[in-house]
Design a protein around this motif. Structure first.
Motif, mmCIF file in Angstrom:
data_model
loop_
_atom_site.group_PDB
_atom_site.id
_atom_site.type_symbol
_atom_site.label_atom_id
_atom_site.label_comp_id
_atom_site.label_asym_id
_atom_site.label_seq_id
_atom_site.Cartn_x
_atom_site.Cartn_y
_atom_site.Cartn_z
ATOM 1 N N LEU A 1 18.912 48.013 88.692
ATOM 2 C CA LEU A 1 20.184 48.725 88.809
ATOM 3 C C LEU A 1 20.883 48.896 87.458
ATOM 4 C CD1 LEU A 1 21.637 47.064 92.034
ATOM 5 C CD2 LEU A 1 20.451 49.261 91.827
ATOM 6 N N ARG A 2 20.242 48.439 86.398
ATOM 7 C CA ARG A 2 20.846 48.519 85.067
ATOM 8 C C ARG A 2 20.206 49.658 84.269
ATOM 9 N NH1 ARG A 2 20.155 42.461 83.019
ATOM 10 N NH2 ARG A 2 21.050 43.354 81.110
ATOM 11 N N THR A 3 21.020 50.379 83.524
ATOM 12 C CA THR A 3 20.546 51.500 82.716
ATOM 13 C C THR A 3 20.982 51.310 81.274
ATOM 14 O OG1 THR A 3 22.534 52.792 83.188
ATOM 15 C CG2 THR A 3 20.658 53.093 84.669
ATOM 16 N N PRO B 1 29.306 51.608 84.525
ATOM 17 C CA PRO B 1 28.319 51.092 83.564
ATOM 18 C C PRO B 1 28.704 49.705 83.066
ATOM 19 C CG PRO B 1 29.738 52.740 82.531
ATOM 20 C CD PRO B 1 30.042 52.757 83.999
ATOM 21 N N ARG B 2 27.690 48.936 82.734
ATOM 22 C CA ARG B 2 27.915 47.596 82.190
ATOM 23 C C ARG B 2 28.083 47.723 80.675
ATOM 24 N NH1 ARG B 2 25.772 42.708 84.088
ATOM 25 N NH2 ARG B 2 24.345 42.732 82.318
ATOM 26 N N ALA B 3 29.283 48.113 80.271
ATOM 27 C CA ALA B 3 29.614 48.250 78.857
ATOM 28 C C ALA B 3 31.085 47.942 78.680
ATOM 29 C CB ALA B 3 29.293 49.662 78.359
ATOM 30 N N ARG C 1 25.415 57.404 76.492
ATOM 31 C CA ARG C 1 26.455 57.869 75.576
ATOM 32 C C ARG C 1 25.896 58.742 74.454
ATOM 33 N NH1 ARG C 1 31.192 54.739 75.586
ATOM 34 N NH2 ARG C 1 31.825 56.109 73.879
ATOM 35 N N GLY C 2 24.623 59.096 74.550
ATOM 36 C CA GLY C 2 24.040 59.956 73.539
ATOM 37 C C GLY C 2 23.466 59.224 72.345
ATOM 38 N N CYS C 3 23.275 57.917 72.481
ATOM 39 C CA CYS C 3 22.667 57.107 71.421
ATOM 40 C C CYS C 3 23.419 57.243 70.098
ATOM 41 C CB CYS C 3 21.182 57.441 71.252
ATOM 42 S SG CYS C 3 20.161 56.902 72.649
ATOM 43 N N GLY C 4 24.744 57.221 70.176
ATOM 44 C CA GLY C 4 25.548 57.339 68.961
ATOM 45 C C GLY C 4 25.895 56.028 68.311
ATOM 46 N N TRP C 5 25.339 54.941 68.821
ATOM 47 C CA TRP C 5 25.670 53.625 68.273
ATOM 48 C C TRP C 5 24.680 53.168 67.205
ATOM 49 C CZ3 TRP C 5 26.433 51.134 73.768
ATOM 50 C CH2 TRP C 5 27.629 51.613 74.312
ATOM 51 N N ARG D 1 33.165 47.691 62.354
ATOM 52 C CA ARG D 1 34.374 47.681 61.537
ATOM 53 C C ARG D 1 34.722 46.277 61.042
ATOM 54 N NH1 ARG D 1 38.620 50.609 65.198
ATOM 55 N NH2 ARG D 1 39.999 49.671 63.628
ATOM 56 N N GLY D 2 33.679 45.580 60.558
ATOM 57 C CA GLY D 2 33.908 44.276 59.956
ATOM 58 C C GLY D 2 34.443 43.227 60.894
ATOM 59 N N GLY D 3 34.116 43.318 62.180
ATOM 60 C CA GLY D 3 34.565 42.326 63.151
ATOM 61 C C GLY D 3 35.825 42.724 63.896
ATOM 62 N N ARG D 4 36.297 43.936 63.691
ATOM 63 C CA ARG D 4 37.484 44.398 64.418
ATOM 64 C C ARG D 4 37.145 44.885 65.824
ATOM 65 N NH1 ARG D 4 42.829 43.584 62.658
ATOM 66 N NH2 ARG D 4 42.748 43.218 60.418
ATOM 67 N N VAL D 5 35.920 45.360 66.020
ATOM 68 C CA VAL D 5 35.496 45.885 67.322
ATOM 69 C C VAL D 5 34.239 45.143 67.757
ATOM 70 C CG1 VAL D 5 34.690 47.912 68.586
ATOM 71 C CG2 VAL D 5 36.496 48.159 66.866
ATOM 72 N N TRP D 6 34.231 44.647 68.997
ATOM 73 C CA TRP D 6 33.080 43.965 69.575
ATOM 74 C C TRP D 6 32.724 44.665 70.876
ATOM 75 C CZ3 TRP D 6 30.603 39.759 67.345
ATOM 76 C CH2 TRP D 6 31.247 39.199 66.239
ATOM 77 N N ARG D 7 31.426 44.868 71.090
ATOM 78 C CA ARG D 7 30.977 45.571 72.300
ATOM 79 C C ARG D 7 29.814 44.811 72.924
ATOM 80 N NH1 ARG D 7 30.195 50.207 70.186
ATOM 81 N NH2 ARG D 7 28.019 49.849 69.614
ATOM 82 N N LEU D 8 29.825 44.696 74.240
ATOM 83 C CA LEU D 8 28.740 44.116 75.015
ATOM 84 C C LEU D 8 28.308 45.160 76.027
ATOM 85 C CD1 LEU D 8 27.147 41.435 75.427
ATOM 86 C CD2 LEU D 8 28.803 40.857 77.212
ATOM 87 N N ALA D 9 27.046 45.575 75.967
ATOM 88 C CA ALA D 9 26.602 46.682 76.815
ATOM 89 C C ALA D 9 25.122 46.560 77.122
ATOM 90 C CB ALA D 9 26.880 48.023 76.131
ATOM 91 N N ASP D 10 24.711 47.134 78.241
ATOM 92 C CA ASP D 10 23.291 47.245 78.570
ATOM 93 C C ASP D 10 22.650 48.281 77.663
ATOM 94 O OD1 ASP D 10 23.085 45.351 80.535
ATOM 95 O OD2 ASP D 10 23.447 46.731 82.192
ATOM 96 N N ALA D 11 21.509 47.937 77.089
ATOM 97 C CA ALA D 11 20.780 48.865 76.228
ATOM 98 C C ALA D 11 19.295 48.563 76.333
ATOM 99 C CB ALA D 11 21.249 48.765 74.775
ATOM 100 N N CYS D 12 18.474 49.587 76.119
ATOM 101 C CA CYS D 12 17.033 49.378 76.160
ATOM 102 C C CYS D 12 16.570 48.695 74.872
ATOM 103 C CB CYS D 12 16.299 50.705 76.343
ATOM 104 S SG CYS D 12 16.398 51.799 74.900
ATOM 105 N N GLY D 13 15.336 48.216 74.872
ATOM 106 C CA GLY D 13 14.817 47.502 73.715
ATOM 107 C C GLY D 13 14.784 48.347 72.457
ATOM 108 N N ALA D 14 14.447 49.639 72.597
ATOM 109 C CA ALA D 14 14.375 50.515 71.422
ATOM 110 C C ALA D 14 15.751 50.748 70.815
ATOM 111 C CB ALA D 14 13.736 51.845 71.808
ATOM 112 N N CYS D 15 16.747 50.992 71.656
ATOM 113 C CA CYS D 15 18.107 51.190 71.142
ATOM 114 C C CYS D 15 18.648 49.900 70.531
ATOM 115 C CB CYS D 15 19.021 51.671 72.264
ATOM 116 S SG CYS D 15 18.736 53.389 72.782
ATOM 117 N N ALA D 16 18.342 48.772 71.154
ATOM 118 C CA ALA D 16 18.807 47.496 70.620
ATOM 119 C C ALA D 16 18.237 47.241 69.231
ATOM 120 C CB ALA D 16 18.426 46.367 71.568
ATOM 121 N N ALA D 17 16.955 47.539 69.041
ATOM 122 C CA ALA D 17 16.321 47.299 67.745
ATOM 123 C C ALA D 17 16.870 48.211 66.663
ATOM 124 C CB ALA D 17 14.812 47.484 67.869
#
Length: 338
Positions: free
Chosen positions: A67-69, A13-15, A75-79, A98-114
């Motif tokens: 090819l992107r999901t 996965p692209r995450a 992950r169960g939409c826990g973000w 966590r106030g800038g301690r954790v950064w994540r870049l991942a593929d997500a759909c428009g609804a999850c992103a919003a």
């Protein structure tokens, strides 16, 4: 003779996730996807180092859209908070926890992103080679990707995550122009005329972005303008075609000048550009969560309310209201502002 069937393993996965940890009295950048150990970083460079590391992962794993999901869904939409389900195109989503301690870049759909807090979509267009033109003559170039409204809205949303929350309105206006005009080597030259049209304290804004380690000042500001080197490599991951980005930058300049009143007021320019970017191009109406507008524009609640009143007084906004039940901000631009 028997033939053994082989099923290809699905692509990873692209995450990607990086974390800033305190170890032995120093700050260490750790990537959950990299086998090697973390590397020390300073507090001042931690944000830019995290974004640059995530950008390298994304550039090394480019894929066709089909090819992107939605990895958030996988992950169960826990973000994010609950919503009605996945929908919309798959985009790269940058999120901060966590106030800038954790950064994540991942593929997500428009609804999850919003629905994801403290997150922004990385502008989703691609670098493409200029096609060879036939010998019969020049052919007018077609605009690629979304229009000016969408490009500016995406960059403003991204800057709300990539820049410190206390970044001033003037610095955000400079950052918007830089992000839209940067070339393939992350360099941009802003001429003096463009800086004058913004009517902000350009030297102070550039120094503020330099202290945030989002860019470096190569030369100026001076009579010829300013030369800047962008340090946020994430914007190069999926960069729009440069002529289209420059048109969006010019569009943002015009919308900012329409919102300006009573001298130099960067907050009105920034909010005017933001509301125009999130308005329907034909009807001039817009709807956005009020808390999201506060976050994206980096304005305290009371200053945003005052800015909305000022935009209504100077004719930029025809109407605006905050829905007491949903907390959404509804607005309508004046006819000359669309």
């Amino acid at each position: 003779m028997y033939t053994r069937l082989h099923t290809a393993c699905p692509a990873a996965p692209r995450a990607w996730t990086v974390e800033l940890r305190s170890q032995a009295g120093q700050l260490v950048l750790t990537c959950l996807q990299c086998p090697s150990g973390g590397r020390p970083v300073t507090a001042a460079s931690a944000r830019s180092a995290a974004l640059a590391h995530l950008a390298r992962h994304a550039r090394a794993d480019l894929r066709a859209p089909h090819l992107r999901t939605c990895h958030c869904h996988e992950r169960g939409c826990g973000w994010h908070r609950r919503h009605r389900g996945c929908a919309g195109p798959i985009r790269l989503l940058l999120s901060c926890e966590r106030g800038g301690r954790v950064w994540r870049l991942a593929d997500a759909c428009g609804a999850c992103a919003a629905a994801t807090a403290h997150a922004a979509v990385v502008p989703d267009t691609v670098l493409a080679q200029t096609p060879c033109l036939p010998s019969g003559g020049l052919r007018r170039r077609r605009t690629r990707g979304p229009g000016e409204h969408v490009r500016v809205a995406e960059i403003l949303s991204y800057l709300a995550v990539a820049l410190p929350s206390d970044t001033s309105a003037g610095a955000r206006l400079i950052a918007l122009q830089v992000a839209l005009r940067v070339n393939a080597v992350l360099r941009v030259d802003l001429p003096a005329g463009l800086l004058r049209s913004l009517r902000i304290d350009s030297p102070a804004a550039c120094r503020e972005l330099e202290r945030a380690r989002w860019l470096s000042v190569v030369a100026g500001p001076g009579t010829e303008g300013v030369a800047l080197q962008l340090r946020d490599a994430t914007l190069l991951t999926q960069a729009p075609a440069r002529p289209d980005r420059r048109r969006a930058a010019d569009w943002a300049l015009r919308r900012g000048s329409l919102a300006r009143t009573r001298g130099t007021e960067p907050r009105l320019q920034l909010l005017g550009v933001y509301l125009a970017a999130y308005s329907d191009p034909d009807l001039g109406v817009g709807l956005r969560e009020y808390d999201r507008v506060v976050h994206d524009c980096g304005m305290p609640d009371h200053r945003l309310s005052r800015a909305l009143h000022d935009l209504a007084d100077n004719g930029v906004l025809k109407t605006w209201q905050i829905c007491p039940d949903s907390g959404d901000l509804h607005w309508k631009l004046s006819p000359g502002q669309r």
